[in-house]
Design a protein around this motif. Structure first.
Motif, PDB file in Angstrom:
ATOM      1  N   CYS A 159       0.725  -1.536   0.066  1.00 18.36           N
ATOM      2  CA  CYS A 159      -0.290  -0.201  -0.029  1.00 18.36           C
ATOM      3  C   CYS A 159       0.932   1.129   0.119  1.00 18.36           C
ATOM      4  N   ARG A 160       1.041   2.048  -0.658  1.00 19.14           N
ATOM      5  CA  ARG A 160       1.190   3.661  -1.240  1.00 19.14           C
ATOM      6  C   ARG A 160       2.888   3.483  -1.467  1.00 19.14           C
ATOM      7  N   LEU A 163      -0.377   3.680   7.837  1.00 20.88           N
ATOM      8  CA  LEU A 163      -0.314   4.928   7.248  1.00 20.88           C
ATOM      9  C   LEU A 163      -1.904   5.774   7.117  1.00 20.88           C
ATOM     10  N   LYS A 164      -2.197   5.353   8.087  1.00 19.31           N
ATOM     11  CA  LYS A 164      -3.785   6.164   8.545  1.00 19.31           C
ATOM     12  C   LYS A 164      -4.801   5.499  10.244  1.00 19.31           C
TER      13      LYS A 164
END
Length: 163
Positions: free
Chosen positions: A91-92, A120-121
């Motif tokens: 992811c990313r 990330l979040k």
């Protein structure tokens, strides 16, 4: 600075473990013990927040060697092999792994999503706090019922009476 923050800082300084990491470990164990339905709902919510996630390695069963330390001589020894399910996502531009004991491919994938969201979040994880506490309460009630059921089968061997 509030009392809660002061306690967190003193705990961090004593054990050299950031409080955020302790909370993460607590949440991670909740993801392992929670019902699969709840875990799927949480992962769906986090996927929406993360955006594009690519599965690099599909969940697969793997045998890993379990190590333990002898309590007397402090020597490490191999206990035996454990079946785990592991997977890897991206992811990313970053890689994240999910691993869980037993043959649980969906839970391993959800744990990888949780690891990605933690990095990330984190705000997406915080938005699930109410659901986490509900599931945690459900698990505690289940454990209490199980403990009471087992308690009725215990016997005090000196007198051979139920405890």
């Amino acid at each position: 600075m509030g009392l809660r923050m002061l306690k967190a800082r003193s705990f961090e300084s004593i054990f050299s473990i950031p409080m955020s990491e302790i909370i993460f470990k607590k949440r991670q164990s909740l993801w392992i013990e929670a019902s699969l339905k709840a875990v799927e709902e949480w992962a769906d919510h986090l996927l929406q927040a993360l955006g594009e996630v690519k599965v690099l390695v599909q969940p697969r069963p793997v045998l890993v060697m379990m190590h333990a330390r002898d309590s007397v001589e402090q020597e490490v020894f191999c206990v035996g092999e454990i079946l785990v399910t592991e997977c890897q996502i991206a992811c990313r531009g970053q890689r994240f792994w999910g691993r869980v004991v037993g043959d649980q491919p969906l839970r391993a994938l959800c744990l990888a999503i949780f690891a990605a969201a933690k990095s990330l979040k984190p705000e997406a994880i915080r938005s699930l706090e109410h659901s986490f506490s509900q599931e945690s309460h459900r698990i505690e009630e289940y454990k209490d019922r199980e403990k009471r059921a087992l308690g009725t089968t215990r016997v005090q061997f000196e007198t051979m009476t139920p405890t």
